[in-house]
Every structure is written in structure tokens, then in C-alpha cells.
Design a protein around this motif. Sequence first.
Motif, PDB file in Angstrom:
ATOM      1  N   GLY A 181       0.913  -1.129  -0.015  1.00 20.95           N
ATOM      2  CA  GLY A 181       0.118   0.016  -0.097  1.00 20.95           C
ATOM      3  C   GLY A 181       0.821   1.263  -0.099  1.00 20.95           C
ATOM      4  N   MET A 182       0.242   2.483   0.347  1.00 19.93           N
ATOM      5  CA  MET A 182       0.778   3.516   0.447  1.00 19.93           C
ATOM      6  C   MET A 182       1.566   3.483   1.764  1.00 19.93           C
ATOM      7  N   SER A 183       2.148   4.404   2.271  1.00 19.99           N
ATOM      8  CA  SER A 183       2.841   4.558   3.532  1.00 19.99           C
ATOM      9  C   SER A 183       2.244   4.482   4.762  1.00 19.99           C
ATOM     10  N   ASN A 184       0.935   4.876   4.447  1.00 20.15           N
ATOM     11  CA  ASN A 184       0.001   4.821   5.602  1.00 20.15           C
ATOM     12  C   ASN A 184      -1.131   3.623   5.438  1.00 20.15           C
ATOM     13  N   GLY A 185      -0.613   2.732   4.704  1.00 20.55           N
ATOM     14  CA  GLY A 185      -1.220   1.277   4.690  1.00 20.55           C
ATOM     15  C   GLY A 185      -2.526   1.200   3.621  1.00 20.55           C
ATOM     16  N   VAL A 186      -3.323   2.258   3.122  1.00 26.40           N
ATOM     17  CA  VAL A 186      -4.236   2.365   1.979  1.00 26.40           C
ATOM     18  C   VAL A 186      -3.745   1.680   1.007  1.00 26.40           C
ATOM     19  N   ASP A 187      -4.517   0.774   0.194  1.00 34.90           N
ATOM     20  CA  ASP A 187      -4.371   0.362  -0.932  1.00 34.90           C
ATOM     21  C   ASP A 187      -5.137   1.207  -1.961  1.00 34.90           C
ATOM     22  N   VAL A 188      -4.408   1.907  -2.780  1.00 36.31           N
ATOM     23  CA  VAL A 188      -4.835   2.823  -3.760  1.00 36.31           C
ATOM     24  C   VAL A 188      -6.028   1.940  -4.703  1.00 36.31           C
ATOM     25  N   ASN A 189      -5.654   0.863  -4.864  1.00 34.78           N
ATOM     26  CA  ASN A 189      -6.850   0.120  -5.727  1.00 34.78           C
ATOM     27  C   ASN A 189      -7.727  -0.427  -4.893  1.00 34.78           C
ATOM     28  N   ARG A 190      -8.015  -0.038  -3.707  1.00 35.06           N
ATOM     29  CA  ARG A 190      -9.540  -0.526  -3.086  1.00 35.06           C
ATOM     30  C   ARG A 190      -9.909   0.867  -2.605  1.00 35.06           C
ATOM     31  N   ASN A 191      -9.487   2.128  -2.986  1.00 38.77           N
ATOM     32  CA  ASN A 191      -9.862   3.239  -2.611  1.00 38.77           C
ATOM     33  C   ASN A 191     -10.690   4.065  -3.414  1.00 38.77           C
ATOM     34  N   ASP A 193     -14.559   4.672  -5.779  1.00 36.16           N
ATOM     35  CA  ASP A 193     -15.781   4.587  -5.659  1.00 36.16           C
ATOM     36  C   ASP A 193     -16.705   3.959  -6.589  1.00 36.16           C
ATOM     37  N   TRP A 194     -16.303   2.574  -6.540  1.00 38.35           N
ATOM     38  CA  TRP A 194     -17.047   1.761  -7.145  1.00 38.35           C
ATOM     39  C   TRP A 194     -17.380   0.311  -6.040  1.00 38.35           C
ATOM     40  N   GLU A 195     -18.482   0.398  -5.714  1.00 40.86           N
ATOM     41  CA  GLU A 195     -18.600  -0.669  -4.689  1.00 40.86           C
ATOM     42  C   GLU A 195     -17.742  -0.820  -3.629  1.00 40.86           C
ATOM     43  N   TRP A 196     -17.452   0.615  -3.147  1.00 38.51           N
ATOM     44  CA  TRP A 196     -16.377   0.668  -2.210  1.00 38.51           C
ATOM     45  C   TRP A 196     -16.879   0.075  -0.879  1.00 38.51           C
ATOM     46  N   GLY A 197     -16.367  -0.678   0.027  1.00 40.25           N
ATOM     47  CA  GLY A 197     -16.478  -0.977   1.288  1.00 40.25           C
ATOM     48  C   GLY A 197     -16.988  -2.371   1.360  1.00 40.25           C
ATOM     49  N   GLY A 198     -17.173  -3.020   0.265  1.00 42.08           N
ATOM     50  CA  GLY A 198     -17.352  -4.505   0.095  1.00 42.08           C
ATOM     51  C   GLY A 198     -16.516  -5.406   0.793  1.00 42.08           C
ATOM     52  N   LYS A 199     -16.625  -6.719   0.907  1.00 45.32           N
ATOM     53  CA  LYS A 199     -15.830  -7.493   1.586  1.00 45.32           C
ATOM     54  C   LYS A 199     -14.547  -8.028   0.710  1.00 45.32           C
ATOM     55  N   GLY A 200     -14.627  -7.426  -0.521  1.00 41.14           N
ATOM     56  CA  GLY A 200     -13.223  -7.549  -1.285  1.00 41.14           C
ATOM     57  C   GLY A 200     -12.416  -6.585  -0.875  1.00 41.14           C
ATOM     58  N   SER A 201     -12.371  -5.846   0.203  1.00 42.75           N
ATOM     59  CA  SER A 201     -11.275  -5.106   0.678  1.00 42.75           C
ATOM     60  C   SER A 201     -11.589  -5.157   2.005  1.00 42.75           C
ATOM     61  N   GLU A 208      -3.279  -5.563   4.135  1.00 35.76           N
ATOM     62  CA  GLU A 208      -2.780  -4.993   2.717  1.00 35.76           C
ATOM     63  C   GLU A 208      -3.747  -4.609   1.960  1.00 35.76           C
ATOM     64  N   GLU A 209      -5.278  -4.817   2.116  1.00 38.11           N
ATOM     65  CA  GLU A 209      -6.280  -4.522   1.167  1.00 38.11           C
ATOM     66  C   GLU A 209      -7.057  -3.494   1.916  1.00 38.11           C
ATOM     67  N   PHE A 210      -6.352  -2.729   2.812  1.00 40.77           N
ATOM     68  CA  PHE A 210      -7.226  -1.629   3.609  1.00 40.77           C
ATOM     69  C   PHE A 210      -7.573  -0.392   2.531  1.00 40.77           C
ATOM     70  N   ASN A 293     -10.389 -15.285 -10.781  1.00 43.46           N
ATOM     71  CA  ASN A 293     -10.021 -15.119  -9.358  1.00 43.46           C
ATOM     72  C   ASN A 293     -11.007 -15.881  -8.522  1.00 43.46           C
ATOM     73  N   ASP A 294     -10.258 -16.371  -7.402  1.00 47.22           N
ATOM     74  CA  ASP A 294     -11.304 -17.049  -6.441  1.00 47.22           C
ATOM     75  C   ASP A 294     -11.466 -16.048  -5.433  1.00 47.22           C
ATOM     76  N   TYR A 295     -11.282 -14.882  -5.448  1.00 48.33           N
ATOM     77  CA  TYR A 295     -11.546 -13.857  -4.579  1.00 48.33           C
ATOM     78  C   TYR A 295     -12.055 -12.619  -5.288  1.00 48.33           C
ATOM     79  N   THR A 296     -12.555 -11.918  -4.496  1.00 49.15           N
ATOM     80  CA  THR A 296     -13.172 -10.388  -5.289  1.00 49.15           C
ATOM     81  C   THR A 296     -12.340  -9.278  -4.634  1.00 49.15           C
ATOM     82  N   ALA A 297     -12.441  -8.212  -5.360  1.00 46.55           N
ATOM     83  CA  ALA A 297     -11.720  -6.922  -5.068  1.00 46.55           C
ATOM     84  C   ALA A 297     -12.702  -5.831  -5.379  1.00 46.55           C
ATOM     85  N   ASP A 298     -13.128  -4.916  -4.159  1.00 44.62           N
ATOM     86  CA  ASP A 298     -13.853  -4.001  -4.167  1.00 44.62           C
ATOM     87  C   ASP A 298     -13.217  -2.757  -4.144  1.00 44.62           C
ATOM     88  N   GLY A 299     -13.762  -1.645  -4.976  1.00 47.51           N
ATOM     89  CA  GLY A 299     -13.038  -0.326  -4.950  1.00 47.51           C
ATOM     90  C   GLY A 299     -11.970  -0.247  -5.740  1.00 47.51           C
TER      91      GLY A 299
END
Length: 519
Positions: A181-191, A193-201, A208-210, A293-299
Motif C-alpha cells: 500500500g501507501m505509506s499509511n497502508g491504504v491500498d489505492v486500488n481499493r480506494n 468509488d465503485w462498490e467501495w466498502g465491500g468484503k473484497g477489501s 494489505e487491502e485496507f 480469481n477465487d477472490y473479489t476486489a471492491d473499490g
Amino acid sequence: MCQSGWELASRTFFPAILNMHNISLMLFFFLVLFAPQCADGSEGEKKTYYPDYNVYHSVETYLRDVALLPNKYPTCIKIIKEGRSREGRELHLLKMTDYSREKNTKNEERHRVLITFGEHAREFLPVESFFKLVNEFCSGLSEKKEEISKILGEVEVYLIGMVNPDGRNYLETKKDWCWRGMSNGVDVNRNFDWEWGGKGSSADPKNEEFRGVQPFSEPESRFVRDAAEEFKIQSYLSMHTGAQFVFVPYSDTKSKLSKRTHSNTRDELSLAVKIWASTRGFFSGLGIVYDMNDYTADGTIADYMAGKRGVEYSMTFELYGKPGDLANCFEQFNPDNTQLDNVLDQFHSMYPAIFNHLAREEARRAQLGSSSGGGYAVYEDVDSEGGDLYKVDLTSDKKMRVELMKEMCDALSECEGFNSAGWLKKNVKDEAHRAASSGSQLYIKRSQPVVPAVSSAPVASAASKPVVAHQPPAPAAVPRRIPTRNEVIRELEESSAQIQQLRETLLRVRKAMASLRSK
């Protein structure tokens, strides 16, 4: 002190081997036999590698070199937008096109495509691909190479070479090669505004998917969003490492459950086929993310660009990945310093293929259905020599998958071909690299078995070809049969008694080695 298995062979191993008649077991036995054995019982220290900053860019040399590009190539590339990361490092949006011509030869607007690199700190390779892309195209424009001049006269390429400089700096300082992620741990590729906040983050800052505290909480995310809006981006490409796949939307949890697809999925997959052919099978998987993939990714950025921005093409590329139990994450996501140029060369032919496709989008759409096709049949679950495309999953929709597989064959006519019986002999990747696929086994055969000459014929439209019924070919047309992977597995399973004998033999050898070490 280590000694090879060969030194123990004559005393302990060969008698057991000679008593075995199962070839598969003997091969397995030799794999064990020649693994180095050490006095402490380990297999020896694993060799690994780390970045040489004379080869890879550090965050410091990236910022230095990206600022030099406009002066190096003044008629090809400019920095058109600047920003700052959370910690104050520079963010750059560059525009690469032929600045000597404002419009293309038809006086039409150029297709605008945005490409982002360096979203995840541990993924060094995409940043090197950024520099290679710019140097190849801009030097080609300076040298008046016909193909490049034509492309840059019809396409505007917008580039962010390192989306996440703070995260890269954190990784380099801490030498935490797994840092994503970024230095504060945020994953820019989960940040985004598309289905943000889903369980794929994750809402956990230590994960690491914060996803951050809200969509676009990070200045880096807002910089990408604003660039797309300000310059009315029509297509988007996201460069990563971790595997060798080409993904199209969507990847989010809700889309996986509802089987939602992008409005342009069919054309995105058609472009993926062209990319696969242009790189001669470099990518081992092409398809919708939730199918692959066998996992999802939100945001994610690509989902946002497709779902909210409504871009025509939104694609994610995984450019490299080394499987297995590795000593460090740098090795997993990036090639060895000595192999960097070689790996880049293997997939960089995709960029002209992509830009040509985008530049000719309107003409391509007008020509849909104009071709008579290539005369291929698609068979399902047929065991035959040459069925190397099995499990290349393009979509969960069977009809679309069959059409795309046939289009893939047309693309392959420009590179590698078929065997004398007409079966496609293009090797994609071994079974382990295709594990993400979950579709049926599909095999390709020409209607008239021939060994074709290399052809430069254009890719025919799959939409113009009828879907061939799935039925096995005539027995006489099937070449000499070879065992399948499943048959080999069954053979091993049926040899359980011999496997048990092998285990007992290995146990005796280990005890003998322990006895020798104690003397």
C-alpha cells in the motif's frame, strides 16, 4: 555441510529404484534423490535476489528521470498535470502523442487512453515498463518509424508512471519487500468509488487491502480520478505484477454474485485475444476478473473507470509472477535484475497492438461481420494431441467463449500454427499457471487439416462465425493419442502400494543419514 543425494545413491537409493517398475514413481524418486541434503537436515539456503538500483528505478531516480522526459522528447511527451502525494512527493500526468500534428489524417479526435503504473509499492516491473514504453515510442517518432508515427497521430496516451511514490519510499526505507500500500497502508486500488466498502477489501489498517476511511480519501486516488475527468479519458489500462493475466471488469463482490458485466465486455475480450496473440502467448489467462480469481476486489480503479466513468475499454494487466515458496516478495513480483530486459521484451509488443486497436475503433466496429471466418471447429472435452489451449477461460458465457476461442485461432494465424492433423499446437502455459481458469476444456481444429504458412491476414470478427456444435471429430482424424494429466494422476493413485513402499524407503534413508551425521 551439504552433500548431494548422488553421494548416498550407491549405498541406499539405487537398490530401491531398481525394484520399482512404475516410471512415474521413479521420476518422483529421482526428484527427491538429487535434492541437496545438509548436515542440519535442511535443503540448503534458498537463493534469492533484491533490486539493483542501477537496473531498477528507485523512487528518487524515478522522479528525476520522469522530469527529464519532456526535454528529451519535446515533440512526443509533455507533463500536463502535477499533484502531490500525502507526504508531498510529486505526482505527474504525462501526455504522449505526436505534437507536430494536432489532428490525425482524417481530422478526427484522437482516442484518449490513460495507463497507470506503480500502484502497489512492491511491484517494480510496471514502472520499468513505463520508461520502456516512452523511450520506444518517442525515439521511434523521432526516427519517423511509420507504425509509431501513425499510432501517435491517432492516439493520445496519458501516463502516470508511479501512482504510489510514498509507498515505494516506505518499502525502500524499511526494506519490506512485501509492502503493497501507501505509506499509511491504504491500498489505492481499493480506494475508488465503485462498490467501495465491500468484503473484497478491508477496514483494518493492518490489512494489505485496507480501503481507507472513505472513497478517494487519498490524494493519489483523487489525482487519478481528476486526470480521467479533466482529459475525458475513453480507455483505461492498469499495470500490475503477480501473475501473467489480462483482466476485464468486473472484480467486485456484487458483480460476482449477479454475474454483472461491463457494457463493452465482448470487445474488451476481443482486444485481450489480440494482445495474447501479439505477445505469442505470454499471458496465461484472459477473462473477466471474477471468473478468473477465487477472490473479489471492491473499490478498484478499473471497475470505477468502467462502471462510473463509462470508459469504452477498462483492462488490468498482470505482467509477471513467480509461483512457489519464495525467499522474499521482491522475487515473487519482479524478475531478477539480469532478466529485467528480457521479461519486458516478452510482453511489450502488446502496446502497439492495443493502440492500433483503439485508433481504429470506429473502423473496426463498422467492419464487424464482414469476414467469412477462418474455418475452425471448437470441440469440448475431447482428449487429443495438440489441445494446448484448454482452460484458457475468457468468460463464463459458453457461446461467447467459443466465439472468442475461434477468434483467437484467427489471431494465431499470424504467429504459430497447427500440426499436420489440424489441431492447434499453441502452448499457453502449464497446468499450474492455468489454475485460475474454471471453464470447460476446449480444443481447436481446422476444418481442413493443413500446416498453414505464416499469414498476415487481419483478425476476423468472431461475430460473423456460427457457433459450432460440440461433437468429437472422426476417429481417423485424431493423431496418435498421448496420456492426459488426469490419466497420469490416476496411474499414481492406483500405485498406492508402491508409494507407501517409497515412503518407507525414504524413512529408512533419513534414519541412515542421521546415523552417519552422528558418527
